[in-house]
Enzyme design. Structure first.
Site, short mmCIF file in Angstrom:
data_model
loop_
_atom_site.label_atom_id
_atom_site.label_comp_id
_atom_site.label_asym_id
_atom_site.label_seq_id
_atom_site.Cartn_x
_atom_site.Cartn_y
_atom_site.Cartn_z
N GLU A 60 0.83 -1.21 0.00
CA GLU A 60 0.00 0.00 0.00
C GLU A 60 0.86 1.25 0.00
O GLU A 60 0.57 2.22 -0.73
CB GLU A 60 -0.92 0.04 1.23
CG GLU A 60 -1.88 -1.11 1.33
CD GLU A 60 -1.36 -2.24 2.23
OE1 GLU A 60 -0.20 -2.67 2.05
OE2 GLU A 60 -2.13 -2.68 3.09
N CYS A 88 -2.84 -3.06 7.55
CA CYS A 88 -2.38 -2.92 8.93
C CYS A 88 -2.58 -1.45 9.36
O CYS A 88 -2.96 -0.60 8.55
CB CYS A 88 -0.90 -3.31 9.03
SG CYS A 88 0.22 -2.13 8.25
N CYS A 91 -0.49 1.26 7.33
CA CYS A 91 -1.02 1.54 5.99
C CYS A 91 -2.37 2.27 6.06
O CYS A 91 -2.63 3.16 5.25
CB CYS A 91 -1.13 0.24 5.20
SG CYS A 91 0.49 -0.49 4.86
#
Length: 154
Positions: A60, A88, A91
């Site tokens: 990402e 996560c 990101c």
């Protein structure tokens, strides 16, 4: 979290999946991501933390960096980010700071996912930007790629 996907969503998630497969050929965790603005891919990436010796080299973030350079602005207003695994916390916060309009992800991540699995960073009351989150597109396909990867590594 909405789960209605269009053929356009499927098309772009397929590209993210191809990038995840490319990550695997580099012995990286197979996660791929793209950023789409005005119907065009403006950024793409796959996990490269191992190869780059960089804990922030998630798919990402690589896609966000490339998109910002392509557009010439760190604010990616109106853009959609596609990723093969639920993001996560790192990101997710980067997407918020970039002003991503919409997140579409593949497999849910019950261990570290913060777009609905463990928590939902995008719905925290103190967050100053809202991202529309849609999860589960190609979930089985994306999840199976990850399962096979980790099974081979064990």
């Amino acid at each position: 979290m909405s789960s209605t996907f269009t053929e356009t969503d499927r098309y772009f998630m397929q590209r993210a999946y191809e990038l995840a497969c490319l990550a695997e050929t580099h012995n990286e965790v197979p996660i791929g991501s793209i950023v789409v603005s005005e119907g065009k891919i403006v950024g793409e990436g796959f996990n490269n933390s191992i190869g780059e010796h960089d804990p922030t080299a998630h798919a990402e973030l690589i896609a966000l960096r490339q998109a910002a350079k392509t557009i010439g602005n760190y604010r990616l207003v109106g853009a959609t980010l596609y990723v093969t695994l639920e993001p996560c916390g790192m990101c997710a916060h980067a997407m918020i700071h970039a002003r991503i309009k919409r997140l579409v992800f593949g497999a849910f991540d019950p261990k570290t996912g913060v777009a609905g699995s463990l928590s939902n960073t995008f719905e925290l009351p103190f967050i100053n930007h809202r991202v529309l989150v849609q999860g589960g597109l190609m979930s089985d396909t994306c999840g199976e790629l990850l399962k096979k990867f980790f099974h081979r590594r064990r």
